[in-house]
Write a protein that holds these residues in place. Structure first.
Motif, PDB file in Angstrom:
ATOM      1  N   ILE A   8      34.406  39.778  53.098  1.00  0.00           N
ATOM      2  CA  ILE A   8      35.357  38.670  52.940  1.00  0.00           C
ATOM      3  C   ILE A   8      35.040  37.834  51.704  1.00  0.00           C
ATOM      4  N   GLU A   9      33.746  37.685  51.358  1.00  0.00           N
ATOM      5  CA  GLU A   9      33.392  36.889  50.178  1.00  0.00           C
ATOM      6  C   GLU A   9      33.928  37.529  48.903  1.00  0.00           C
ATOM      7  N   VAL A  10      33.881  38.862  48.855  1.00  0.00           N
ATOM      8  CA  VAL A  10      34.438  39.571  47.691  1.00  0.00           C
ATOM      9  C   VAL A  10      35.943  39.363  47.633  1.00  0.00           C
ATOM     10  N   ILE A  11      36.612  39.409  48.802  1.00  0.00           N
ATOM     11  CA  ILE A  11      38.065  39.187  48.860  1.00  0.00           C
ATOM     12  C   ILE A  11      38.409  37.794  48.333  1.00  0.00           C
ATOM     13  N   LYS A  12      37.628  36.791  48.738  1.00  0.00           N
ATOM     14  CA  LYS A  12      37.894  35.427  48.273  1.00  0.00           C
ATOM     15  C   LYS A  12      37.783  35.340  46.746  1.00  0.00           C
TER      16      LYS A  12
END
Length: 860
Positions: free
Chosen positions: A780-784
């Motif tokens: 999710i951090e990469v998506i953000k």
């Protein structure tokens, strides 16, 4: 503080340009340094070296000295020249410690005048020659070349690098790469556009060698880190080259790759921002500016021009900035940097800085450019005068020697008469020997010519003056339509279809190699053409040197017919096509029967500038080709994806033509293998082939796979089956690539058994497809972070909409593979779902997998 260090501090305080590094110590440096040749010391980390010194060196003075040099090496390795310079001041190197003196001179760059540094290096060079210290001599010449380039003396700089390359130990890749880095930098900073390209070629060669070395077994961690740093530095310098060539997008990619080298991160980020700004990518330029590391640990010279470039970036993207720092650059800033800065300022027409910049340009011309030009001319004139004086001395000495010879001959005349009779006998015997040898040579020459006359390829010998030797194969005359010795090398290259630019660079490379060692040949031979055409017929060119007494005296070129090689390649490709069809059976046959139609749809999308639709269909086609083992189609589809994404329509059309030609050949091969019409494979057959291919890819990285299928089947229309097949293809590919393979590459995967579940069932009036895995899940951090880059609002509940955004990918540009990473797979899945009238949801559970659900109304 000892009295010595107190006096040293006073000297520095009163003379800021004093290079007072060297101090004689009360121990025998040569004797003590022999202890450091232990393998236990050399093949350890810096911290372990310090511990080794504490245990094995008894003398406090000796231990303190060598510990200080270890700290200097460690600081230089980190790129912290300020700290290295501090250690050099605290414990100056011994006069005989040449490596330490070179390091300390390097650490003083930007602090002391370059003239002081070159004086120190010239003294080291003199001592290294006396002591026979080849490694130190090569390093000193290399560093001297760098400082000469900073002063604008490019001719002397190239001369120093050439001396270093000749003497550097050939078995040390680190020394090899260091010199090539600097030589490539000179090509890039001071050459024309052709030489900038040569610089890029050299740096790509460094990266290629480093990658191969990294793959070696039992490579120690320290050496591996050094090779990784070589790759990162090469990326940084290639980024600079693309900046000069104004290929800004390529420049951004290279600086992004170089950013991992923390010692130069501030430079990489600064110039990445500059390239992004000139590529009109203001979003990316602002992003780099916001991530700019501190430059407090850099030298005053570096801080001066880094500050200027940041203001130029702001001016480019915001239209307003204070460029005063660019007009007050530090005196030691290289001439090439000053010229680049002034040219960029003048490109902003109508600014208040134009007059000041032109004044600075004029001052720069008077102080550096004109001086360097006149110095170069004076140096040339001095060399001519020196040559004349040397010639006069030789003639005078010859006259004196002649008089002395006549006097001595008078005294030996009687002896000569006595020996004369013996001489007649010897001459008679010698004439017979010479006659026999001449006969043997004549026979050997005839045999050689007979061999050359029967060789079915062109063999031509190029002399040192670039003329063609009369020794050549008979086939050469047939190829060229005339005897080769009637033309010169330039005309030969033109007859072989070499472009004018390539002819010039080839001639320059040959001249650079003749009369030099074999290392010079190895450095220059890759500039020679490897392919040619005579009357439209392709030929392969093979170049080899003839070395006498260690110097290149002649060059041989063999011209071989390339059509045979092309025929063999086509025969091999045809065999690969047949094997692929036999392996894939009716599924492969059916794929080929529809290939030409799908390529026609893609071509229509391209002609209508609908790249998104073309890429979606193309990505599905590539996946289908992979399932039926048609690697040539898969590779061409992948290349077409890259050209379409870059907006290169001309190359895209060329690759489409290649694909359509391959489709036509496959169609004929299909008729040979399967004589009847192909039958459309069932959905279960398609799923089976996808799972088999996935299992092979997982097993290649040491993973096993268990697949569970639960299918409650209902009849579907053909077009719905096609859409469902595309959804399953991309869904399973994403599970395997993003759930297991990529996490495995990053050592973040917690399981060695890949479990995949696929179910198709009926729920009320709806059909539901589910694909679930136990992989690493979606980060999710990469998506953000990617949402920020694409200007999207992050909402985890709308994960499917975010992933479907055009070209949205969680993979960095350097990790793109043939199966994933371009942001196309999920978009193609969504497009197939739209055709089916289906809705998509994604359930994500980091570290324990994802679940893709596709639901659509059941047809009557």
């Amino acid at each position: 503080m000892s009295l010595y260090y107190y006096i040293f501090a006073l000297l520095i305080s009163y003379d800021p340009v004093l290079l007072a590094f060297v101090k004689a110590y009360d121990f025998d440096f040569q004797k003590e340094s022999e202890k450091l040749k232990s393998k236990e010391y050399l093949e350890t980390s810096y911290q372990q070296k310090l511990k080794w010194l504490d245990v094995n060196i008894e003398s406090t003075t000796v231990r303190r000295y060598f510990a200080s040099q270890v700290k200097v090496d460690e600081a230089m390795d980190r790129g912290d020249y300020t700290e290295a310079y501090k250690y050099c001041q605290q414990v100056p190197p011994d006069p005989q410690d040449l490596d330490a003196r070179i390091n300390c001179a390097s650490s003083a760059e930007g602090v002391l005048p370059i003239t002081k540094l070159t004086d120190e290096l010239n003294e080291v060079i003199s001592l290294a020659k006396t002591n026979g210290n080849i490694s130190a001599l090569a390093s000193a010449y290399s560093n001297l070349g760098w400082y000469q380039s900073l002063e604008g003396d490019i001719a002397s700089s190239f001369d120093s690098y050439q001396k270093a390359l000749v003497i550097v130990p050939k078995d040390k890749f680190e020394s090899f790469s260091y010199l090539y880095h600097n030589a490539a930098t000179l090509y890039i900073e001071h050459g024309n556009l052709s030489y900038v390209r040569k610089g890029i070629d050299l740096l790509n060669e460094i990266r290629s060698i480093a990658y191969k070395k990294i793959e070696e077994d039992n490579l120690e961690k320290g050496r591996k880190n050094s090779l990784v740093r070589d790759i990162q530095i090469a990326s940084y310098n290639i980024g600079n080259a693309y900046l000069i060539l104004q290929e800004y997008e390529a420049s951004v990619r290279e600086f992004e790759a170089a950013r991992a080298y923390k010692a130069w991160e501030v430079f990489s980020v600064t110039f990445a921002a500059l390239a992004a700004a000139y590529a009109d990518d203001n979003v990316k330029a602002r992003k780099y500016l916001s991530e700019m590391p501190s430059d407090d640990d850099r030298s005053p010279v570096e801080r001066s021009y880094l500050s200027c470039y940041r203001e130029l970036i702001k001016k480019k993207i915001e239209g307003a900035s204070n460029l005063k720092s660019c007009l007050e650059l530090h005196n030691e800033v290289p001439v090439s940097v000053k010229i680049d800065v002034y040219k960029r300022i003048l490109a902003f027409e109508g600014t208040k800085y134009e007059v000041s910049v032109l004044r600075n340009f004029y001052d720069l011309y008077l102080q550096s450019i004109e001086k360097a030009y006149k110095d170069s001319a004076s140096q040339a004139a001095s060399l001519v005068e020196l040559s004349r004086l040397e010639t006069e001395l030789i003639i005078r000495d010859q006259k004196l020697a002649l008089g002395e010879t006549i006097r001595r001959l008078f005294y030996v005349l009687l002896l000569a008469l006595f020996l004369l009779s013996m001489l007649f006998v010897m001459v008679a015997r010698s004439r017979k020997v010479i006659k026999d040898q001449s006969k043997d040579l004549s026979i050997q020459k005839d045999i050689l010519q007979q061999i050359l006359d029967h060789i079915d390829e062109g063999i031509i010998k190029i002399n040192r003056d670039l003329s063609i030797s009369p020794i050549y194969s008979k086939f050469s005359t047939k190829l060229l339509g005339q005897n080769p010795d009637q033309i010169n090398t330039k005309q030969l290259l033109e007859m072989l279809g070499t472009s004018p630019d390539h002819v010039g660079s080839s001639i320059a490379s040959l001249r650079a190699a003749f009369g030099e060692g074999e290392l010079a040949w190895e450095m220059n031979k890759h500039h020679l053409p490897v392919e040619g055409q005579i009357n439209g017929k392709p030929f392969l060119l093979y170049w080899n040197c003839v070395a006498l007494d260690g110097e290149v005296s002649d060059v041989m070129v063999a011209i071989r017919d390339a059509s045979l090689k092309n025929d063999l390649l086509e025969e091999r490709h045809e065999k690969e096509r047949i094997v692929a069809l036999i392996q894939s059976g009716e599924q492969g046959s059916y794929f080929i029967s529809g290939l030409y139609r799908k390529l026609g749809l893609i071509a229509d999308f391209v002609r209508n500038s609908d790249s998104r639709s073309a890429l979606g269909l193309l990505h599905t086609l590539k996946g289908e080709a992979r399932q039926v083992h048609l690697n040539e189609v898969q590779d061409l589809c992948h290349n077409l994806e890259l050209t379409l994404k870059s907006g290169n329509i001309r190359d895209s059309i060329t690759i489409l033509d290649q694909l359509q030609k391959e489709a036509s050949i496959l169609s004929e091969t299909n008729k040979k293998v399967f004589h009847q019409s192909s039958v459309k494979p069932t959905l279960l057959q398609q799923i089976n082939s996808i799972l088999i291919e996935s299992q092979k890819r997982l097993s290649n990285v040491g993973l096993t796979m268990t697949a569970n299928l639960h299918i409650q089947w209902h009849l579907l229309r053909d077009e719905d089956l096609d859409s469902l097949g595309a959804i399953i293809l991309h869904g399973l590919t994403n599970s395997v690539d993003h759930g297991f393979l990529r996490p495995k590459m990053k050592d973040s995967l917690t399981t060695r058994e890949a479990k995949i579940e696929l179910s198709i069932r009926s729920i009320g009036a709806n059909m539901v497809l589910e694909i679930a895995d136990n992989g690493a899940g979606i980060d999710i951090e990469v998506i953000k972070q990617k949402c920020i880059e694409h200007g999207l609002d992050f909402d985890e509940s709308n994960l499917d909409q975010i992933l479907a955004h055009p070209e949205f990918s969680t993979v960095s540009s350097g990790d793109v593979s043939k199966t994933s990473g371009q942001g196309l797979g999920f978009g193609a899945l969504v497009s197939a779902a739209d055709n089916l009238g289906a809705g998509i949801t994604i359930a994500n559970n980091p570290d324990s997998g994802t679940r893709l659900t596709v639901a659509w109304s059941q047809p009557l």
